[in-house]
Design a protein around this motif. Structure first.
Motif, short mmCIF file in Angstrom:
data_model
loop_
_atom_site.label_atom_id
_atom_site.label_comp_id
_atom_site.label_asym_id
_atom_site.label_seq_id
_atom_site.Cartn_x
_atom_site.Cartn_y
_atom_site.Cartn_z
N MET A 1 -5.89 21.77 5.22
CA MET A 1 -5.63 20.35 5.31
C MET A 1 -4.12 20.13 5.49
O MET A 1 -3.31 20.71 4.79
N ASN A 2 -3.76 19.31 6.47
CA ASN A 2 -2.38 19.04 6.79
C ASN A 2 -1.92 17.79 6.04
O ASN A 2 -2.37 16.69 6.33
N LEU A 3 -1.06 17.94 5.04
CA LEU A 3 -0.65 16.82 4.20
C LEU A 3 0.33 15.88 4.90
O LEU A 3 0.44 14.72 4.55
N GLY A 4 1.06 16.36 5.92
CA GLY A 4 2.07 15.55 6.57
C GLY A 4 1.51 14.50 7.50
O GLY A 4 2.19 13.58 7.90
N GLY A 5 0.26 14.61 7.88
CA GLY A 5 -0.35 13.62 8.74
C GLY A 5 -0.22 13.93 10.22
O GLY A 5 -0.88 13.31 11.02
N GLY A 6 0.61 14.87 10.60
CA GLY A 6 0.78 15.23 12.01
C GLY A 6 -0.02 16.46 12.36
O GLY A 6 -0.71 17.04 11.54
N ASN A 7 0.10 16.87 13.60
CA ASN A 7 -0.59 18.07 14.07
C ASN A 7 0.30 19.29 13.88
O ASN A 7 1.50 19.17 13.68
N GLN A 8 -0.31 20.47 14.01
CA GLN A 8 0.43 21.72 13.85
C GLN A 8 1.07 22.15 15.16
O GLN A 8 0.46 22.02 16.22
N CYS A 9 2.29 22.67 15.08
CA CYS A 9 3.00 23.21 16.24
C CYS A 9 2.32 24.49 16.69
O CYS A 9 1.96 25.34 15.86
N CYS A 12 5.41 27.45 15.70
CA CYS A 12 5.85 27.71 14.33
C CYS A 12 4.82 27.31 13.28
O CYS A 12 5.00 27.60 12.10
N LYS A 13 3.76 26.64 13.68
CA LYS A 13 2.65 26.22 12.79
C LYS A 13 3.06 25.17 11.77
O LYS A 13 2.32 24.91 10.84
N LYS A 14 4.23 24.55 11.93
CA LYS A 14 4.64 23.46 11.03
C LYS A 14 4.17 22.13 11.61
O LYS A 14 3.77 22.05 12.78
N THR A 15 4.27 21.08 10.82
CA THR A 15 3.82 19.77 11.26
C THR A 15 4.70 19.23 12.38
O THR A 15 5.92 19.30 12.32
N VAL A 16 4.04 18.70 13.43
CA VAL A 16 4.74 18.08 14.56
C VAL A 16 4.47 16.59 14.51
O VAL A 16 3.33 16.15 14.55
N TYR A 17 5.52 15.80 14.41
CA TYR A 17 5.38 14.35 14.40
C TYR A 17 5.50 13.81 15.82
O TYR A 17 6.05 14.45 16.71
N PHE A 18 5.00 12.63 16.03
CA PHE A 18 4.87 12.05 17.35
C PHE A 18 6.20 12.01 18.11
O PHE A 18 6.26 12.30 19.30
N ALA A 19 7.29 11.69 17.45
CA ALA A 19 8.58 11.54 18.12
C ALA A 19 9.14 12.85 18.65
O ALA A 19 9.95 12.86 19.57
N GLU A 20 8.72 13.99 18.09
CA GLU A 20 9.24 15.28 18.52
C GLU A 20 8.19 16.14 19.19
O GLU A 20 8.35 17.34 19.33
N GLU A 21 7.11 15.53 19.66
CA GLU A 21 5.95 16.26 20.14
C GLU A 21 5.99 16.48 21.65
O GLU A 21 6.35 15.60 22.41
N VAL A 22 5.63 17.70 22.06
CA VAL A 22 5.44 18.03 23.46
C VAL A 22 4.02 18.57 23.59
O VAL A 22 3.63 19.48 22.84
N LEU A 23 3.25 18.02 24.50
CA LEU A 23 1.87 18.46 24.72
C LEU A 23 1.80 19.46 25.85
O LEU A 23 2.39 19.24 26.91
N ARG A 28 0.12 21.11 20.70
CA ARG A 28 1.34 20.35 20.47
C ARG A 28 2.45 21.30 20.00
O ARG A 28 2.18 22.24 19.26
N PHE A 29 3.69 21.00 20.44
CA PHE A 29 4.85 21.81 20.10
C PHE A 29 5.99 20.89 19.71
O PHE A 29 6.08 19.76 20.18
N HIS A 30 6.89 21.41 18.84
CA HIS A 30 8.18 20.75 18.66
C HIS A 30 8.95 20.93 19.96
O HIS A 30 8.78 21.94 20.64
N LYS A 31 9.83 20.01 20.29
CA LYS A 31 10.65 20.18 21.50
C LYS A 31 11.46 21.47 21.42
O LYS A 31 11.64 22.16 22.41
N SER A 32 11.94 21.80 20.22
CA SER A 32 12.75 23.02 20.06
C SER A 32 11.91 24.29 20.09
O SER A 32 12.44 25.38 20.30
#
Length: 193
Positions: A1-9, A12-23, A28-32
């Motif tokens: 369960m992802n507590l941050g509310g976003g999807n996984q990168c 890096c498998k960390k949470t990706v929020y909408f503002a930093e998301e690349v599809l 989904r990926f972080h821009k970095s």
């Protein structure tokens, strides 16, 4: 369960929020994190190539998964940056270039090998950056400026005195006639920066 509310990168498998998301490829990926798995170069929608769960730049994808053989960018007629490390070949860097120290070069080298010196900075002036003024060669950027105010000059807007170049207003102010009627009084326009 992802507590941050976003999807996984996807990297890096960390949470990706909408503002930093690349599809890419429904992931989904972080821009970095959106970079080539092989060379680490940053990717965008025009340079990405996907193979299973891996993302690569197109150049690395073609090297790794593209067709091999004659006519597919390998062989004697193509450029290759491979230094042979995969076959156990060790690459030796060539010795650095050292210019000749011959004090008496030929007439050909004297005519074509030398370059003028800029009177402002003292460095060599090559044809691509050369501007003529006051009988000397100057660097177009940085050196071909008024000695007083620093304003950029052109061959039509300069005046020279003792090998130094000035804009026409600074030349008139510093070396022109002085007194009433020559622009030195309260009613004269002055150029300040």
């Amino acid at each position: 369960m992802n507590l941050g509310g976003g999807n996984q990168c996807g990297r890096c498998k960390k949470t990706v929020y909408f503002a930093e998301e690349v599809l890419c490829d429904s992931r989904r990926f972080h821009k970095s994190c959106f970079m080539c798995l092989s060379c680490g170069k940053g990717l965008d929608s025009t340079t990405v190539a996907v193979h299973l769960d891996e993302i690569h730049c197109k150049a690395c994808y073609n090297k790794k998964y593209g067709p091999k053989g004659y006519g597919y960018g390998v062989g004697a007629g193509t450029l290759n940056m491979d230094k042979g490390e995969g076959q156990g070949i060790t690459h030796q860097e060539p010795a650095p270039h050292r210019p000749t120290t011959n004090p008496n070069p030929s007439k050909f080298a004297q005519k074509f090998g030398g370059s003028d010196k800029c009177p402002r900075c003292g460095k060599a002036v090559y044809a691509a950056e050369k501007v003529m003024g006051a009988g000397s060669s100057w660097h177009k950027t940085g050196c071909f400026r008024c000695a007083s105010c620093g304003k950029g000059l052109e061959s039509t807007t300069l005046a020279d005195k003792d090998g130094e170049i000035y804009c026409k207003s600074c030349y008139a102010k510093n070396f022109g006639p002085k007194g009433y009627g020559y622009g030195g009084g309260a009613g004269a326009l002055s150029h300040t920066q």
